[in-house]
Design a protein around this motif. Sequence first.
Motif, PDB file in Angstrom:
ATOM      1  N   LEU A   1       0.829  -1.207   0.000  1.00 34.44           N
ATOM      2  CA  LEU A   1       0.000   0.000   0.000  1.00 34.44           C
ATOM      3  C   LEU A   1       0.865   1.259   0.000  1.00 34.44           C
ATOM      4  O   LEU A   1       0.556   2.244  -0.679  1.00 34.44           O
ATOM      5  N   LEU A   2       1.971   1.217   0.736  1.00 32.41           N
ATOM      6  CA  LEU A   2       2.876   2.368   0.772  1.00 32.41           C
ATOM      7  C   LEU A   2       3.534   2.599  -0.589  1.00 32.41           C
ATOM      8  O   LEU A   2       3.762   3.739  -0.996  1.00 32.41           O
ATOM      9  N   ILE A   3       3.837   1.511  -1.296  1.00 36.61           N
ATOM     10  CA  ILE A   3       4.409   1.648  -2.644  1.00 36.61           C
ATOM     11  C   ILE A   3       3.412   2.358  -3.557  1.00 36.61           C
ATOM     12  O   ILE A   3       3.764   3.288  -4.286  1.00 36.61           O
ATOM     13  N   LEU A   4       2.154   1.935  -3.494  1.00 39.08           N
ATOM     14  CA  LEU A   4       1.121   2.589  -4.309  1.00 39.08           C
ATOM     15  C   LEU A   4       0.978   4.052  -3.904  1.00 39.08           C
ATOM     16  O   LEU A   4       0.817   4.933  -4.755  1.00 39.08           O
ATOM     17  N   LYS A   5       1.029   4.304  -2.608  1.00 35.55           N
ATOM     18  CA  LYS A   5       0.867   5.669  -2.096  1.00 35.55           C
ATOM     19  C   LYS A   5       1.987   6.593  -2.577  1.00 35.55           C
ATOM     20  O   LYS A   5       1.768   7.777  -2.780  1.00 35.55           O
ATOM     21  N   LYS A   6       3.191   6.056  -2.758  1.00 33.07           N
ATOM     22  CA  LYS A   6       4.329   6.874  -3.174  1.00 33.07           C
ATOM     23  C   LYS A   6       4.441   7.002  -4.689  1.00 33.07           C
ATOM     24  O   LYS A   6       5.302   7.740  -5.181  1.00 33.07           O
ATOM     25  N   MET A   7       3.592   6.312  -5.437  1.00 38.74           N
ATOM     26  CA  MET A   7       3.609   6.459  -6.888  1.00 38.74           C
ATOM     27  C   MET A   7       3.283   7.916  -7.233  1.00 38.74           C
ATOM     28  O   MET A   7       2.267   8.448  -6.765  1.00 38.74           O
TER      29      MET A   7
ATOM     30  N   LEU B   1       0.066  -4.763  -7.417  1.00 43.07           N
ATOM     31  CA  LEU B   1       1.477  -4.703  -7.814  1.00 43.07           C
ATOM     32  C   LEU B   1       1.906  -5.933  -8.609  1.00 43.07           C
ATOM     33  O   LEU B   1       2.845  -5.868  -9.409  1.00 43.07           O
ATOM     34  N   LEU B   2       1.213  -7.049  -8.384  1.00 44.97           N
ATOM     35  CA  LEU B   2       1.561  -8.289  -9.089  1.00 44.97           C
ATOM     36  C   LEU B   2       0.785  -8.459 -10.390  1.00 44.97           C
ATOM     37  O   LEU B   2       1.114  -9.321 -11.205  1.00 44.97           O
ATOM     38  N   GLU B   3      -0.250  -7.634 -10.570  1.00 44.79           N
ATOM     39  CA  GLU B   3      -1.092  -7.754 -11.756  1.00 44.79           C
ATOM     40  C   GLU B   3      -0.347  -7.276 -13.008  1.00 44.79           C
ATOM     41  O   GLU B   3       0.512  -6.398 -12.949  1.00 44.79           O
ATOM     42  N   LYS B   4      -0.669  -7.866 -14.145  1.00 43.99           N
ATOM     43  CA  LYS B   4      -0.084  -7.436 -15.412  1.00 43.99           C
ATOM     44  C   LYS B   4      -0.544  -6.013 -15.721  1.00 43.99           C
ATOM     45  O   LYS B   4      -1.712  -5.674 -15.552  1.00 43.99           O
ATOM     46  N   LYS B   5       0.395  -5.190 -16.186  1.00 40.40           N
ATOM     47  CA  LYS B   5       0.071  -3.805 -16.474  1.00 40.40           C
ATOM     48  C   LYS B   5      -1.021  -3.684 -17.535  1.00 40.40           C
ATOM     49  O   LYS B   5      -1.851  -2.773 -17.491  1.00 40.40           O
TER      50      LYS B   5
ATOM     51  N   LYS C   1       3.096   4.135 -13.950  1.00 41.54           N
ATOM     52  CA  LYS C   1       4.509   4.208 -14.277  1.00 41.54           C
ATOM     53  C   LYS C   1       5.342   4.279 -12.995  1.00 41.54           C
ATOM     54  O   LYS C   1       5.068   5.085 -12.110  1.00 41.54           O
ATOM     55  N   GLY C   2       6.345   3.416 -12.877  1.00 42.51           N
ATOM     56  CA  GLY C   2       7.251   3.474 -11.733  1.00 42.51           C
ATOM     57  C   GLY C   2       6.992   2.442 -10.657  1.00 42.51           C
ATOM     58  O   GLY C   2       7.497   2.572  -9.540  1.00 42.51           O
ATOM     59  N   PHE C   3       6.200   1.389 -10.943  1.00 42.34           N
ATOM     60  CA  PHE C   3       5.943   0.353  -9.943  1.00 42.34           C
ATOM     61  C   PHE C   3       7.241  -0.245  -9.403  1.00 42.34           C
ATOM     62  O   PHE C   3       7.312  -0.651  -8.242  1.00 42.34           O
ATOM     63  N   ASP C   4       8.258  -0.317 -10.237  1.00 40.37           N
ATOM     64  CA  ASP C   4       9.516  -0.952  -9.837  1.00 40.37           C
ATOM     65  C   ASP C   4      10.623   0.070  -9.598  1.00 40.37           C
ATOM     66  O   ASP C   4      11.797  -0.291  -9.584  1.00 40.37           O
TER      67      ASP C   4
ATOM     68  N   LEU D   1      -8.121   0.907  -7.932  1.00 39.95           N
ATOM     69  CA  LEU D   1      -7.285  -0.253  -8.258  1.00 39.95           C
ATOM     70  C   LEU D   1      -7.508  -1.389  -7.270  1.00 39.95           C
ATOM     71  O   LEU D   1      -7.702  -2.550  -7.655  1.00 39.95           O
ATOM     72  N   ILE D   2      -7.487  -1.071  -5.984  1.00 36.28           N
ATOM     73  CA  ILE D   2      -7.628  -2.097  -4.946  1.00 36.28           C
ATOM     74  C   ILE D   2      -9.016  -2.724  -4.991  1.00 36.28           C
ATOM     75  O   ILE D   2      -9.165  -3.949  -4.889  1.00 36.28           O
ATOM     76  N   GLN D   3     -10.040  -1.903  -5.159  1.00 33.14           N
ATOM     77  CA  GLN D   3     -11.404  -2.432  -5.180  1.00 33.14           C
ATOM     78  C   GLN D   3     -11.668  -3.261  -6.429  1.00 33.14           C
ATOM     79  O   GLN D   3     -12.508  -4.163  -6.415  1.00 33.14           O
ATOM     80  N   THR D   4     -10.936  -2.992  -7.502  1.00 34.42           N
ATOM     81  CA  THR D   4     -11.109  -3.757  -8.741  1.00 34.42           C
ATOM     82  C   THR D   4     -10.301  -5.051  -8.720  1.00 34.42           C
ATOM     83  O   THR D   4     -10.810  -6.122  -9.069  1.00 34.42           O
ATOM     84  N   ILE D   5      -9.042  -4.955  -8.276  1.00 34.04           N
ATOM     85  CA  ILE D   5      -8.130  -6.105  -8.323  1.00 34.04           C
ATOM     86  C   ILE D   5      -8.245  -6.978  -7.078  1.00 34.04           C
ATOM     87  O   ILE D   5      -8.147  -8.203  -7.159  1.00 34.04           O
ATOM     88  N   GLY D   6      -8.451  -6.355  -5.911  1.00 37.14           N
ATOM     89  CA  GLY D   6      -8.632  -7.150  -4.693  1.00 37.14           C
ATOM     90  C   GLY D   6      -7.806  -6.701  -3.514  1.00 37.14           C
ATOM     91  O   GLY D   6      -8.284  -6.692  -2.382  1.00 37.14           O
ATOM     92  N   SER D   7      -6.539  -6.330  -3.731  1.00 32.22           N
ATOM     93  CA  SER D   7      -5.673  -5.879  -2.649  1.00 32.22           C
ATOM     94  C   SER D   7      -4.490  -5.123  -3.241  1.00 32.22           C
ATOM     95  O   SER D   7      -4.224  -5.195  -4.452  1.00 32.22           O
ATOM     96  N   ALA D   8      -3.768  -4.430  -2.382  1.00 38.26           N
ATOM     97  CA  ALA D   8      -2.599  -3.678  -2.850  1.00 38.26           C
ATOM     98  C   ALA D   8      -1.533  -4.620  -3.402  1.00 38.26           C
ATOM     99  O   ALA D   8      -0.895  -4.323  -4.422  1.00 38.26           O
TER     100      ALA D   8
END
Length: 364
Positions: free
Chosen positions: A7-13, A35-39, A54-57, A24-31
């Motif tokens: 969640l912190l990674i998403l927050k710092k994007m 991050l593991l989902e295909k772009k 952009k910048g997940f990694d 994103l979380i409500q659609t995919i399921g969790s933070a």
Amino acid sequence: MNSLRALLILKKMPNLGDTSIKKLIQTIGSAEEVLLEKKANLLTIPGIGAHKIKGFDDPNIIKIVDSEMHFIEKEKINCIHFQDDNYPFLLKQCIDSPVILFTAGNYNVKKQKIISIVGTRKVSKHGIQFCKEIVAALKPYNPIIVSGFAYGTDITAHKAALEEGLQTIACLGHGLNQIYPKSHKRYMADVESNGGFFTDFISTDKFIPQNFLRRNRIIAGMSEATIVIESADKGGSLATAQMAHSYDREVFAVPGRYSDALSMGCNKLIKNHQAHLLTNVEDIVTNLNWDSNDNHIQPQLDLFPKLNKDEEKVYNFLKQHGSEHIDNIAIDCDLPMYMLSSLLLNLELKNVIRPLPGKLFELI
């Protein structure tokens, strides 16, 4: 992957805001799953463009987050996810509410009356006295007093709450690694022992003036009403009041002479019908219906058209409590405001309930 770390990674994007992260979380399921989902799959979500993910990694973001994880563990910071049960209920209804709150202290916000008090940093003696008197008058209703821990009105409200034995929550415009202003450090222990500190900033976030506007949405969003004690015709307290108004919350403003610079903001709010005129505690109690104890003989459920599960939940609540404010219905029935508004309209069309002044509803 640790859910908080994800969640912190998403927050710092850099291009992802709270609203997009929640989507994103409500659609995919969790933070973690985001991050593991295909772009390519993420890009199919409405409103999520390539620039937002952009910048997940990005190694710099990972470094910042790992440092923050260490800080959170070391300082025993409490982190509240927007889907947690102990996340402030009314704040959860705001579309731009923080995806995560960092908190410290000894507080309980579940099913509590919450009032925010804001105003100028250059509060007058009259403003200080009025603030103390209104908090003392609110004591029988045991509300939590929320403010921004700044000079003037904010610290006056916090101190008044502590003197009356009420919980008080200070919302900050910076991380929990510091305190502003530094002179208010002497009040921290008392606030933490009977309330606490809330922020959505991490320890490495820059402390800049724009932070206060972001902080103000928490003050306005978690409260069922906002009180403006004194304000010039521009300023942070007016912004907080306007946010509260946009969230469909009650706003109260203390009137003053037209020539008084510190009354111009309050008078403007009242003039523009964005705030109720506030002269005594009864103005608050009446508008929030805190003293409403009306009881009515209720008809039987089988006399009504068929109700769905959520409509029946609202019906049973009103049957037990009589007329109730929309915020109390939302809290006790555990229904988000957007859903409850639709349910109440359906029940009204079915001639099951009727609206009353002051956002009250009762069974017919």
